[in-house]
Design an enzyme around this catalytic site. Sequence first.
Site, PDB file in Angstrom:
ATOM      1  N   GLY A 152      24.961  13.167 -28.275  1.00  0.00           N
ATOM      2  CA  GLY A 152      24.409  13.714 -27.040  1.00  0.00           C
ATOM      3  C   GLY A 152      24.894  12.948 -25.827  1.00  0.00           C
ATOM      4  N   ALA A 153      25.145  11.662 -26.023  1.00  0.00           N
ATOM      5  CA  ALA A 153      25.570  10.841 -24.881  1.00  0.00           C
ATOM      6  C   ALA A 153      26.954  11.289 -24.385  1.00  0.00           C
ATOM      7  CB  ALA A 153      25.563   9.377 -25.264  1.00  0.00           C
ATOM      8  N   GLY A 212       0.834  -1.196   0.000  1.00  0.00           N
ATOM      9  CA  GLY A 212       0.000   0.000   0.000  1.00  0.00           C
ATOM     10  C   GLY A 212       0.865   1.241   0.000  1.00  0.00           C
ATOM     11  N   GLY A 213       0.281   2.332   0.474  1.00  0.00           N
ATOM     12  CA  GLY A 213       1.008   3.605   0.491  1.00  0.00           C
ATOM     13  C   GLY A 213       2.267   3.554   1.326  1.00  0.00           C
TER      14      GLY A 213
HETATM   15  C1  HXC Z   1      -3.863  -4.378  11.907  1.00  0.00           C
HETATM   16  C2  HXC Z   1      -2.736  -6.227  11.186  1.00  0.00           C
HETATM   17  C3  HXC Z   1      -2.462  -5.621   9.973  1.00  0.00           C
HETATM   18  C4  HXC Z   1      -2.950  -4.306   9.764  1.00  0.00           C
HETATM   19  C5  HXC Z   1      -1.591  -7.563   9.935  1.00  0.00           C
HETATM   20  N1  HXC Z   1      -2.174  -7.437  11.119  1.00  0.00           N
HETATM   21  N2  HXC Z   1      -1.747  -6.467   9.206  1.00  0.00           N
HETATM   22  N3  HXC Z   1      -3.428  -5.618  12.148  1.00  0.00           N
HETATM   23  N4  HXC Z   1      -3.637  -3.718  10.747  1.00  0.00           N
HETATM   24  N5  HXC Z   1      -2.692  -3.629   8.646  1.00  0.00           N
HETATM   25  C6  HXC Z   1      -2.223  -8.403  12.186  1.00  0.00           C
HETATM   26  C7  HXC Z   1      -3.058  -9.620  11.850  1.00  0.00           C
HETATM   27  O1  HXC Z   1      -4.420  -9.367  12.117  1.00  0.00           O
HETATM   28  C8  HXC Z   1      -2.443 -10.654  12.757  1.00  0.00           C
HETATM   29  O2  HXC Z   1      -2.935 -10.444  14.044  1.00  0.00           O
HETATM   30  C9  HXC Z   1      -0.989 -10.288  12.775  1.00  0.00           C
HETATM   31  O3  HXC Z   1      -0.927  -8.919  12.365  1.00  0.00           O
HETATM   32  C10 HXC Z   1      -0.168 -11.107  11.831  1.00  0.00           C
HETATM   33  O4  HXC Z   1      -0.773 -11.078  10.562  1.00  0.00           O
HETATM   34  P1  HXC Z   1      -1.080 -12.397   9.751  1.00  0.00           P
HETATM   35  O5  HXC Z   1      -2.074 -12.027   8.721  1.00  0.00           O
HETATM   36  O6  HXC Z   1      -1.401 -13.526  10.659  1.00  0.00           O
HETATM   37  O7  HXC Z   1       0.341 -12.673   9.110  1.00  0.00           O
HETATM   38  P2  HXC Z   1       0.675 -13.225   7.664  1.00  0.00           P
HETATM   39  O8  HXC Z   1      -0.132 -14.415   7.354  1.00  0.00           O
HETATM   40  O9  HXC Z   1       2.145 -13.352   7.625  1.00  0.00           O
HETATM   41  O10 HXC Z   1       0.226 -12.076   6.650  1.00  0.00           O
HETATM   42  C11 HXC Z   1       0.854 -10.836   6.702  1.00  0.00           C
HETATM   43  C12 HXC Z   1       0.115  -9.853   5.791  1.00  0.00           C
HETATM   44  C13 HXC Z   1      -1.397  -9.802   6.177  1.00  0.00           C
HETATM   45  C14 HXC Z   1       0.255 -10.286   4.331  1.00  0.00           C
HETATM   46  C15 HXC Z   1       0.795  -8.507   5.959  1.00  0.00           C
HETATM   47  O11 HXC Z   1      -1.492  -9.623   7.581  1.00  0.00           O
HETATM   48  C16 HXC Z   1      -2.121  -8.702   5.511  1.00  0.00           C
HETATM   49  O12 HXC Z   1      -2.518  -8.812   4.332  1.00  0.00           O
HETATM   50  N6  HXC Z   1      -2.346  -7.614   6.213  1.00  0.00           N
HETATM   51  C17 HXC Z   1      -3.092  -6.472   5.725  1.00  0.00           C
HETATM   52  C18 HXC Z   1      -2.232  -5.731   4.743  1.00  0.00           C
HETATM   53  C19 HXC Z   1      -2.902  -4.480   4.258  1.00  0.00           C
HETATM   54  O13 HXC Z   1      -3.799  -4.497   3.399  1.00  0.00           O
HETATM   55  N7  HXC Z   1      -2.497  -3.354   4.868  1.00  0.00           N
HETATM   56  C20 HXC Z   1      -3.032  -2.062   4.541  1.00  0.00           C
HETATM   57  C21 HXC Z   1      -2.207  -1.557   3.345  1.00  0.00           C
HETATM   58  S1  HXC Z   1      -2.693   0.028   2.875  1.00  0.00           S
HETATM   59  P3  HXC Z   1      -3.245 -11.632  15.066  1.00  0.00           P
HETATM   60  O14 HXC Z   1      -3.637 -10.950  16.312  1.00  0.00           O
HETATM   61  O15 HXC Z   1      -4.320 -12.434  14.426  1.00  0.00           O
HETATM   62  O16 HXC Z   1      -1.968 -12.395  15.167  1.00  0.00           O
HETATM   63  C22 HXC Z   1      -1.711   1.014   3.764  1.00  0.00           C
HETATM   64  C23 HXC Z   1      -2.008   2.427   3.564  1.00  0.00           C
HETATM   65  C24 HXC Z   1      -0.830   3.266   3.818  1.00  0.00           C
HETATM   66  O17 HXC Z   1      -0.878   0.611   4.468  1.00  0.00           O
HETATM   67  C25 HXC Z   1      -1.189   4.636   3.327  1.00  0.00           C
HETATM   68  C26 HXC Z   1      -0.057   5.574   3.366  1.00  0.00           C
HETATM   69  C27 HXC Z   1      -0.417   6.872   2.754  1.00  0.00           C
END
Ligand code: HXC
Length: 518
Positions: A407-408, A172-173
């Site tokens: 140019g290079a 993501g971001g």
């Molecule tokens: C809260 C999160 C989390 C999140 C993971 N966890 N990502 N909690 N917010 N973004 C938690 C899970 O619920 C889990 O908690 C623990 O972390 C471990 O994650 P798992 O899923 O069990 O691990 P894994 O199987 O290794 O998968 C990792 C992962 C997946 C691929 C990163 O967790 C995932 O897809 N997370 C969401 C990613 C996402 O979409 N993020 C937002 C991106 S957008 P428990 O308690 O069950 O152990 C963004 C915007 C930024 O970031 C903007 C900037 C401008």
Amino acid sequence: MSIQTENIQKLVQRREKARLGGGPKRIEAQHAKGKMTARERLALLLDEGSFEEYDMFVQHRCTNFGMDASHTDGDGVVTGCGTIDGRLVYVFAQDFTVSGGSLSKTMSEKICKVMDMALRNGAPCIGLNDSGGARIQEGIDALAGYGEIFERNILSSGVVPQISCIMGPCAGGAVYSPALTDFTLMVKNTSYMFLTGPAVVKSVTGEVVDQEQLGGASVHASKSGVAHFAAENEQEAIDTIKALLSFIPQNNLETAPIVETADPVNRMEDSLNSIIPDNPNKAYDMYGVIGSVVDDGRFLEVHRDFAKNIIVGFAHMNGRSVGIVANQPKVLAGVLDINASRKAARFVRFCDAFNIPLVTLVDVPGFLCGTQQEYGAIITNGAKLLYAYGEATVPKVTVTLRKGYGGAHIVMSCKQLRGDINYAWPSAQIAVMGADGAVNVLYAKEIKADPENAQAIFDEKKKEYEDLFSNPYQAAQKGYIDDVIEPRNTRFRVIRALEQLSGKRAEVPAKKHDNLPL
Ligand code: HXC
């Protein structure tokens, strides 16, 4: 037991608990994925006993989705300062064992604190990223946290070196913080970076792709250029960060550390006198030249697998750090294309921002032509490199080994772009283009009108052109080249030039900021 002893015991216990992050089970799961914990990584990165931790007891403030019942001291990131080879650095390491290292508002505050301290105290800032992105339960607060970090990345850019090492997910971001830093390292098979993951890609475009193919270390190190280094494992990534730091200063007001070398300044390298093949279309390996001229043959290449037609990286010459930029005749004949221009421009700008002199080794037949390059804006991208060299005020020493066409030639740190010392080997050909192309343009009519003698006309005119331009003397006669040097002397001459230029003063006109062609 006195109250004070009891208090100290409580502190020790609380520290011990905080050090375990998400607890033994999650640490085990982290290890099972072939990954280290945040603290294990920092222990490898920093000099033993040098780590000074901040905000170990900070907790998130989220109350949504029952989060008020789940608090971990430190809240998923370990931050502080320490030393690497005795030099101060600020660090943050996201802890995947706590909520997947996801970024809460308080985590962002911890990270911003060390970024602010790095900027204030003029020391590099290193981030070890391993995070599921914005903490979903916190909504806009988490997004705002990213915004705070990005702004600091921007303000720190060009003031203190910023290094990002991706050691797990970065999606993501969140990818934009590493993208704003100077160098991004990734670890093969355990780290990935993308704006949208495979599931979203499939639903939007129908493309089926896995995490590794979409945003793994190899992809970003070779195809996109997002990653400057792809390490085999976490240890190698950390070693690379340390190696990188050894070539760069603490901040933009300092110069890089001088290192001891036993490599003689006047070491002659006879092999260079025969490295250029007789046939100008035959390739040779530019790594051989770089290895022969730098101290102890030691070269830390940046972007090794991306746009291999140009080579960039750090070396020392007589103990002083230099940035090397060199065309690679072995890949695409060393031609400049979009990616090579982008890659070298970014490197030149880094070196200039951090007072690292540039040594440019030229063997370039021109810019790559064709619709793919034109549609991809080779004009704008080529201009980036031209701009980067032209605005750079660090000492610039250039050696043209063979081709310097069109140019290079101008782009590759020529005299008119404020190149300080420009040397050429006797094999240099500095001209608008190569002899074949030039004769075909200039004598097309004559060749077409007399098919029987076409070859003879071509050969005669080619010889005439080569006698005039396929050498460095036209340029040297006009002072565009400062001297024609024997290849074996290159190390000595470049070092002597750099020493002469060590007190260089040059400026650009006062302005709010430039308008680099982006
Ligand atoms: C809260 C999160 C989390 C999140 C993971 N966890 N990502 N909690 N917010 N973004 C938690 C899970 O619920 C889990 O908690 C623990 O972390 C471990 O994650 P798992 O899923 O069990 O691990 P894994 O199987 O290794 O998968 C990792 C992962 C997946 C691929 C990163 O967790 C995932 O897809 N997370 C969401 C990613 C996402 O979409 N993020 C937002 C991106 S957008 P428990 O308690 O069950 O152990 C963004 C915007 C930024 O970031 C903007 C900037 C401008």
